[in-house]
Motif scaffolding. Structure first.
Motif, PDB file in Angstrom:
ATOM      1  N   ASN A 167       6.433  16.937  -4.956  1.00 33.87           N
ATOM      2  CA  ASN A 167       7.354  16.398  -5.974  1.00 33.87           C
ATOM      3  C   ASN A 167       8.728  16.043  -5.439  1.00 33.87           C
ATOM      4  N   LYS A 168       8.905  16.016  -4.120  1.00 36.91           N
ATOM      5  CA  LYS A 168      10.216  15.652  -3.574  1.00 36.91           C
ATOM      6  C   LYS A 168      10.482  14.167  -3.773  1.00 36.91           C
ATOM      7  N   ASN A 169      11.766  13.800  -3.688  1.00 42.04           N
ATOM      8  CA  ASN A 169      12.126  12.396  -3.822  1.00 42.04           C
ATOM      9  C   ASN A 169      11.642  11.560  -2.640  1.00 42.04           C
ATOM     10  N   LYS A 170      11.581  12.170  -1.446  1.00 41.27           N
ATOM     11  CA  LYS A 170      11.119  11.455  -0.267  1.00 41.27           C
ATOM     12  C   LYS A 170      10.635  12.453   0.774  1.00 41.27           C
ATOM     13  N   TYR A 171       9.478  12.158   1.379  1.00 45.51           N
ATOM     14  CA  TYR A 171       8.916  13.009   2.427  1.00 45.51           C
ATOM     15  C   TYR A 171       8.986  12.291   3.766  1.00 45.51           C
ATOM     16  N   ASP A 172       9.089  13.067   4.836  1.00 44.55           N
ATOM     17  CA  ASP A 172       8.994  12.529   6.171  1.00 44.55           C
ATOM     18  C   ASP A 172       7.502  12.352   6.508  1.00 44.55           C
ATOM     19  N   VAL A 173       7.203  11.534   7.508  1.00 45.43           N
ATOM     20  CA  VAL A 173       5.803  11.282   7.853  1.00 45.43           C
ATOM     21  C   VAL A 173       5.087  12.546   8.322  1.00 45.43           C
ATOM     22  N   ASP A 174       5.851  13.592   8.676  1.00 44.20           N
ATOM     23  CA  ASP A 174       5.214  14.855   9.078  1.00 44.20           C
ATOM     24  C   ASP A 174       4.387  15.468   7.956  1.00 44.20           C
ATOM     25  N   ILE A 175       4.602  14.992   6.714  1.00 46.97           N
ATOM     26  CA  ILE A 175       3.831  15.507   5.586  1.00 46.97           C
ATOM     27  C   ILE A 175       2.334  15.280   5.804  1.00 46.97           C
ATOM     28  N   PHE A 176       2.004  14.282   6.625  1.00 51.47           N
ATOM     29  CA  PHE A 176       0.599  13.971   6.877  1.00 51.47           C
ATOM     30  C   PHE A 176      -0.129  15.083   7.627  1.00 51.47           C
TER      31      PHE A 176
ATOM     32  N   LEU B  49       0.844  -1.196   0.000  1.00 53.02           N
ATOM     33  CA  LEU B  49       0.000   0.000   0.000  1.00 53.02           C
ATOM     34  C   LEU B  49       0.879   1.246   0.000  1.00 53.02           C
ATOM     35  N   TYR B  50       0.497   2.232  -0.806  1.00 56.03           N
ATOM     36  CA  TYR B  50       1.256   3.472  -0.965  1.00 56.03           C
ATOM     37  C   TYR B  50       0.367   4.680  -0.693  1.00 56.03           C
ATOM     38  N   LEU B  51       1.013   5.763  -0.327  1.00 58.18           N
ATOM     39  CA  LEU B  51       0.317   7.047  -0.274  1.00 58.18           C
ATOM     40  C   LEU B  51       0.202   7.557  -1.698  1.00 58.18           C
ATOM     41  N   VAL B  52      -0.997   7.902  -2.124  1.00 58.75           N
ATOM     42  CA  VAL B  52      -1.200   8.376  -3.499  1.00 58.75           C
ATOM     43  C   VAL B  52      -1.962   9.697  -3.491  1.00 58.75           C
ATOM     44  N   GLY B  53      -1.704  10.471  -4.535  1.00 54.41           N
ATOM     45  CA  GLY B  53      -2.385  11.739  -4.709  1.00 54.41           C
ATOM     46  C   GLY B  53      -2.743  11.940  -6.165  1.00 54.41           C
ATOM     47  N   PRO B  54      -3.420  13.040  -6.488  1.00 53.57           N
ATOM     48  CA  PRO B  54      -3.761  13.315  -7.888  1.00 53.57           C
ATOM     49  C   PRO B  54      -2.506  13.577  -8.701  1.00 53.57           C
ATOM     50  N   ALA B  55      -2.592  13.353  -9.990  1.00 55.67           N
ATOM     51  CA  ALA B  55      -1.416  13.492 -10.855  1.00 55.67           C
ATOM     52  C   ALA B  55      -0.848  14.902 -10.835  1.00 55.67           C
TER      53      ALA B  55
ATOM     54  N   ASN C 181       9.198   5.028   5.299  1.00 58.31           N
ATOM     55  CA  ASN C 181       8.535   3.837   5.866  1.00 58.31           C
ATOM     56  C   ASN C 181       7.410   3.284   4.988  1.00 58.31           C
ATOM     57  N   PHE C 182       7.276   3.805   3.782  1.00 57.50           N
ATOM     58  CA  PHE C 182       6.317   3.242   2.832  1.00 57.50           C
ATOM     59  C   PHE C 182       7.080   2.451   1.779  1.00 57.50           C
ATOM     60  N   PRO C 183       6.455   1.435   1.142  1.00 59.01           N
ATOM     61  CA  PRO C 183       5.040   1.042   1.269  1.00 59.01           C
ATOM     62  C   PRO C 183       4.751   0.263   2.552  1.00 59.01           C
ATOM     63  N   ILE C 184       3.450   0.164   2.857  1.00 62.42           N
ATOM     64  CA  ILE C 184       2.979  -0.704   3.935  1.00 62.42           C
ATOM     65  C   ILE C 184       2.824  -2.110   3.337  1.00 62.42           C
TER      66      ILE C 184
END
Length: 302
Positions: free
Chosen positions: A176-185, A165-171, A260-263
């Motif tokens: 657009n970063k290469n990797k986000y920390d969980v604080d993005i939530f 399972l992945y975090l997904v958003g609209p196209a 820490n993704f994917p789940i």
């Protein structure tokens, strides 16, 4: 005791379909004939089996108790019929499954070759949420269920394949970063599945375990509804990769890379520990045990 097997079968079909009209069609009987047999059956009991309000049939608690007893009788009859018509090279009867909605992208691939091999088998597959799937299994209404979260009950299970399972958003998301920390939530409006969903359970378990500061923005009943809401820009969600491949390919959705993704979870085929398999169900279990590696390689490793 003057009720007949025919009357019990008719009442069982009414409970199963929730309609006298549908039951008469399924049994190839006229509606008056079904109503007469139902009336004769009801005359054997002091308590009502069902209530008819308007044109809708409501099964009483007592009626459901009787229906549960009839279920075992019908199951035994099915076994007799299947033994009568089954042989080493010819198998007929019904294979009954209940699967969670996300599994609709997977389960058909684990059925196709079996149904081709035994074309006389009737397939009944209910696609619903996890809670309803478990209820169908618990009430012995199905042979097998497919879930990603094992229920706390007396079952046997077989691992079919891994789930991611992945975090997904609209196209057109600006993330657009290469990797986000969980604080993005903290910033994201999250779209959840309804309570009772295996996807939601996995999602919430991960959020709780990792102390992710998530907030719910919207709750929807199916993965398909969640996908469409994300595509429309209503928020973000955590979804199984197997169900979004086409949307990723068509650039309707995009994966948001997060630490820490994917789940990871696992798809399981489950059945009651004390289940008495019909010849069809046993043949399917034997088939799956043998063919899992071939099915995964042919259908999912492309």
């Amino acid at each position: 005791m003057n009720y007949t097997l025919h009357q019990l079968q008719i009442f069982h079909k009414i409970v199963e379909l929730g309609s006298i009209t549908k039951a008469s069609e399924a049994l190839h009987l006229t509606q008056p004939a079904v109503s007469i047999q139902l009336k004769n059956l009801q005359s054997q009991f002091d308590k009502p089996l069902l209530e008819i309000i308007g044109r809708k049939v409501y099964i009483t608690d007592f009626g459901n108790e009787i229906a549960n007893n009839i279920e075992s009788i019908v199951a035994e009859l099915d076994q007799i019929e299947k033994k009568r018509f089954s042989s080493a090279d010819k198998l007929s009867g019904k294979l009954k499954l209940s699967i969670v909605s996300t599994a609709e992208y997977i389960m058909p691939h684990f059925l196709t070759d079996f149904i081709k091999k035994y074309p006389e088998i009737q397939l009944s597959m209910e696609v619903t949420n996890k809670q309803s799937v478990i209820e169908s299994l618990e009430n012995n209404k199905v042979d097998f269920s497919m879930v990603s979260v094992l229920p706390d009950m007396a079952i046997n299970h077989m691992e079919l394949m891994k789930n991611e399972l992945y975090l997904v958003g609209p196209a057109n998301s600006e993330l657009n970063k290469n990797k986000y920390d969980v604080d993005i939530f903290r910033e994201l409006p999250l779209i959840y599945r309804e309570e009772g969903s295996g996807t939601r359970y996995t999602m919430e378990s991960f959020i709780k375990k990792n102390k992710i500061p998530a907030r719910m923005n919207l709750k929807l009943a199916t993965n398909e509804a969640v996908k469409q809401a994300v595509i429309a820009g209503l928020g973000y969600s955590i979804l199984p990769l197997i169900g979004i491949k086409n949307e990723l390919k068509n650039r309707d959705l995009k994966i948001i890379p997060v630490k820490n993704f994917p789940i990871h979870s696992t798809w399981h085929l489950i059945w009651l520990k004390e289940k008495r398999f019909s010849p069809v169900a046993q043949a399917y279990l034997d088939f799956i045990k043998k063919e899992i590696p071939h099915i995964i390689e042919a259908k999912f490793q492309s």
